[in-house]
Design a protein around this motif. Structure first.
Motif, short mmCIF file in Angstrom:
data_model
loop_
_atom_site.label_atom_id
_atom_site.label_comp_id
_atom_site.label_asym_id
_atom_site.label_seq_id
_atom_site.Cartn_x
_atom_site.Cartn_y
_atom_site.Cartn_z
N ASP A 222 -16.58 26.97 36.37
CA ASP A 222 -17.10 26.20 35.23
C ASP A 222 -18.50 26.70 34.86
OD1 ASP A 222 -14.89 24.44 35.14
OD2 ASP A 222 -15.72 23.35 36.84
N ASN A 223 -19.27 27.04 35.88
CA ASN A 223 -20.62 27.53 35.62
C ASN A 223 -20.59 28.87 34.88
OD1 ASN A 223 -21.67 25.35 36.92
ND2 ASN A 223 -22.06 26.41 38.84
N GLY A 224 -19.65 29.72 35.26
CA GLY A 224 -19.52 31.01 34.57
C GLY A 224 -19.14 30.81 33.11
N PHE A 225 -18.21 29.89 32.88
CA PHE A 225 -17.77 29.58 31.52
C PHE A 225 -18.95 29.08 30.68
CE2 PHE A 225 -16.45 26.04 28.74
CZ PHE A 225 -15.70 26.75 27.83
N PHE A 226 -19.77 28.23 31.30
CA PHE A 226 -20.92 27.65 30.59
C PHE A 226 -21.99 28.72 30.32
CE2 PHE A 226 -25.05 25.55 30.49
CZ PHE A 226 -24.82 24.55 29.55
N SER A 227 -22.31 29.52 31.34
CA SER A 227 -23.37 30.52 31.19
C SER A 227 -23.01 31.58 30.15
CB SER A 227 -23.63 31.23 32.51
OG SER A 227 -24.01 30.31 33.47
N ALA A 228 -21.72 31.86 30.03
CA ALA A 228 -21.29 32.90 29.10
C ALA A 228 -21.58 32.52 27.66
CB ALA A 228 -19.80 33.17 29.28
N LYS A 229 -21.90 31.24 27.41
CA LYS A 229 -22.16 30.80 26.03
C LYS A 229 -23.55 31.21 25.54
CE LYS A 229 -20.92 26.47 26.60
NZ LYS A 229 -20.60 25.07 26.37
N LEU A 230 -24.58 31.08 26.39
CA LEU A 230 -25.92 31.40 25.92
C LEU A 230 -26.76 32.16 26.95
CD1 LEU A 230 -28.05 31.18 23.69
CD2 LEU A 230 -28.77 29.02 24.68
N GLY A 231 -26.78 31.68 28.18
CA GLY A 231 -27.61 32.33 29.20
C GLY A 231 -27.26 33.79 29.40
N GLY A 232 -25.97 34.07 29.51
CA GLY A 232 -25.52 35.46 29.71
C GLY A 232 -25.86 36.35 28.53
N PRO A 233 -25.42 35.98 27.31
CA PRO A 233 -25.76 36.83 26.15
C PRO A 233 -27.27 37.00 25.97
CG PRO A 233 -24.09 35.23 25.55
CD PRO A 233 -24.50 34.89 26.94
N ALA A 234 -28.05 35.94 26.22
CA ALA A 234 -29.50 36.06 26.05
C ALA A 234 -30.07 37.05 27.07
CB ALA A 234 -30.17 34.70 26.19
N SER A 235 -29.58 36.98 28.31
CA SER A 235 -30.03 37.95 29.32
C SER A 235 -29.64 39.35 28.91
CB SER A 235 -29.39 37.64 30.68
OG SER A 235 -29.70 36.36 31.08
N GLY A 236 -28.43 39.48 28.36
CA GLY A 236 -27.97 40.80 27.91
C GLY A 236 -28.85 41.35 26.81
N ILE A 237 -29.18 40.49 25.84
CA ILE A 237 -30.04 40.94 24.74
C ILE A 237 -31.41 41.33 25.29
CG2 ILE A 237 -31.29 40.14 22.68
CD1 ILE A 237 -28.77 38.48 22.02
N CYS A 238 -31.92 40.54 26.24
CA CYS A 238 -33.23 40.82 26.83
C CYS A 238 -33.23 42.21 27.48
CB CYS A 238 -33.55 39.73 27.85
SG CYS A 238 -35.12 39.95 28.67
N PHE A 239 -32.26 42.47 28.36
CA PHE A 239 -32.24 43.74 29.06
C PHE A 239 -31.90 44.89 28.09
CE2 PHE A 239 -30.27 46.73 32.24
CZ PHE A 239 -31.46 47.04 32.86
#
Lengths: 298, 283
Positions: A222-239
């Motif tokens: 569930d945490n992976g599903f949730f993070s994939a919405k904003l935290g993951g993409p934002a980290s991706g954009i940052c890096f």
């Protein structure tokens, strides 16, 4: 001119790889609960909240990713020295590094969770079986893309560092960018969803993490599903932005003047200062001062 | 007073003790003497460069706003990761740029390293605020000062109840960029000093041309630069203990201790890096 166009193409490709790496890294660390909010997952059973969330933080993300990417890069480097095709070498190197990550995840989960036995926290074998493979899959994506990006920097752009050393450098930078950007979204927005939106988590609420999901008990998927919405993409954009701007300013402006990349770097920093200041003021205007909720939620 | 009876933890100035300073000076002088014994004047100059680089890294770490786990829950301002890790990430990105620009001369390489580290921090700090504001709906508020020294924004009314502040105020953003730039500058300086030493020694030792030994020299210098970076960043993290908001944080005033310690650690560790090839030659 042709060289610059080629360089820009490589830069764009490296930036794209870095974006995927950042997104995969954040989701992996949130599923494994390896980032800084992991202290809450560790703390929860001590406060009486038994949960089914994976918990594998032993070292922080940056050194862990420094190790895994350097390992993948080192093995790929060795395979390339054996005249194996670079793409195959990078895949093989990353796959072997992921097995190390899998062993790390397994022992870390068992060790960390077993240490909480006196608080009644069980080791869930089904969690171990289902989550480990998922974090490994995400870690493979992050390691493979980062090693491939490092290989591009050396073979196409001519960076002097050998592949394993560049793996350490960008592995640590990947972990630093991912943990800095993605962690608050997972830590506050996911673990403390019963807290008021628009406010920090009171210190008194530490350890009182949300343990139930839409369908039964919450687990790390569930945490992976949730993070994939904003935290993951934002980290991706940052890096991705970090890698893109580091390469782009050098590839394009070094031809004009040796000081060109430095001047452009300073200009980019100033542009980000303006963006940051703008959103800071925007938040103050739109959200307004803090108002205490009528009924304290903690 | 801690449970072990140590000195009281204060946020403000904690000057180095007299005996600490004397011991530090003795260790640095001994290290410089040994460097002269091993590699003559070039070794002494390189070691001085390494000490300056190490001090820059340790000093730079104090600028970086780090909130650790509390920041990840909006309980304290800063970036949600550890001090050493973030500073190392920024400094290493600077080292990447500095090493790339090394053939263009010392000044360009150092400036390239500084801008590389600053750029990583500028992008990271901006994205951190994006997450705080658009992901969590929290405006920035410092818990340590009432007013932002740069913009004049006031914080107490924006601070959530029961927290020490949250988000990344503009002063912290600026601190992060300065910290990243100092880290990149220091790391690149260490790398360039070591590269010079190895490029002078390796051809003699291996009986080869400068071009032939370049990969070995670059790798060795890079590995030692990364190692020295981590030594100084971790050392500074111990001085900070936990979280720091940036240059306006009272804990920032603790930096003299870290600077002295970083100078000694860099001198001793740098001596081994400089004397490595002599030691290899002996065995």
């Amino acid at each position: 001119m042709e060289e610059i166009v080629f360089g820009i193409g490589i830069t764009a490709l490296a930036g794209a790889l870095a974006t995927v790496a950042g997104a995969a890294e954040d989701v992996e660390s949130d599923i494994g609960s390896q980032g800084d909010p992991n202290s809450q997952v560790q703390l929860a059973p001590q406060m009486g909240y038994i949960h089914r969330i994976f918990n594998k933080a032993i070292a922080g993300e940056p050194p862990a990713y420094g190790l895994w990417v350097a390992l993948g890069a080192g093995l790929a480097w060795a395979f390339m020295a054996m005249q194996i095709n670079p793409i195959l070498a990078i895949v093989l190197g990353s796959a072997l590094a992921v097995f190390v990550q899998g062993i790390y995840a397994t022992t870390a989960y068992l060790g960390r969770t077993a240490s909480l036995a006196k608080f009644g926290q069980p080791v869930y074998i089904d969690i171990l079986k289902s989550m480990t493979t998922v974090t490994m899959a995400h870690a493979f994506v992050a390691i493979f893309t980062t090693v491939a990006m490092c290989h591009l920097m050396i073979s196409a752009l001519g960076h002097p560092f050998p592949l394993p050393l560049l793996g350490i450098v960008w592995g640590i930078a990947l972990g630093a960018a991912g943990s800095a950007t993605g962690n608050p979204f997972y830590g506050k927005e996911r673990q403390y969803q019963e807290q008021k939106f628009g406010a920090g988590v009171p210190i008194s609420a530490s350890g009182n993490i949300v343990r139930y999901a839409e369908a039964g008990q919450r687990n790390s998927l569930d945490n992976g599903f949730f993070s994939a919405k904003l935290g993951g993409p934002a980290s991706g954009i940052c890096f991705g932005l970090i890698v893109f701007f580091e390469l782009w300013r050098t590839v394009v402006f070094e031809e004009l003047n040796i000081w060109g990349p430095i001047v452009v770097g300073v200009v980019v920093i100033l542009i980000f200062a303006i963006i940051d200041r703008y959103i800071e003021v925007w938040a103050r205007k739109n959200f307004g001062p803090y108002t205490a909720p009528e009924e304290a939620s903690s | 007073m801690s449970a072990l009876g140590g000195p009281k933890q204060t946020g403000g100035v904690q000057s180095p003790t007299a005996i600490g300073i004397v011991l530090s000076i003795v260790l640095i002088v001994v290290a410089l003497g040994l460097a002269y014994f091993l590699v003559q004047m070039a070794g002494v100059l390189a070691l001085v460069g390494i000490i300056i680089g190490g001090v820059l890294v340790a000093f730079g770490v104090h600028f970086v706003p780090v909130g650790g786990a509390p920041a990840a829950m909006g309980q304290s301002p800063g970036i949600a990761t550890g001090v050493a890790m973030l500073a190392a990430g920024a400094g290493l990105a600077g080292l990447f740029g500095g090493a790339w620009a090394a053939p263009l001369g010392l000044a360009v390489a150092l400036a390239g390293g500084a801008v590389g580290g600053g750029l990583l921090m500028a992008i990271t700090c901006t994205m951190v605020n994006v997450i705080y504001i658009f992901g969590m709906g929290i405006p920035a508020a410092s818990g340590k000062v009432a007013k932002d020294p740069i913009t004049g924004d006031t914080f107490p009314e924006y601070k959530s109840q029961g927290t020490e502040g949250h988000g990344l105020p503009f002063i912290s953003w600026v601190g992060g960029v300065i910290g990243g730039a100092l880290g990149g500058l220091g790391g690149t300086l260490i790398y360039l000093e070591l590269l010079d030493i190895y490029q002078a020694q390796l051809p003699v030792l291996l009986n080869a041309t400068v071009e032939q030994i370049a990969p070995v020299a670059i790798s060795l210098a890079g590995i030692f630069a990364v190692a020295m970076f981590l030594i100084n960043a971790v050392l500074a993290a111990y001085n900070i203990t936990g979280t720091i908001e940036g240059p306006h944080d009272p804990k920032f005033k603790r930096f003299p201790r870290a600077v002295v310690a970083a100078a000694v650690a860099s001198a001793v560790a740098g001596l081994f890096a400089i004397g490595l090839l002599q030691l290899v030659g002996v065995f």
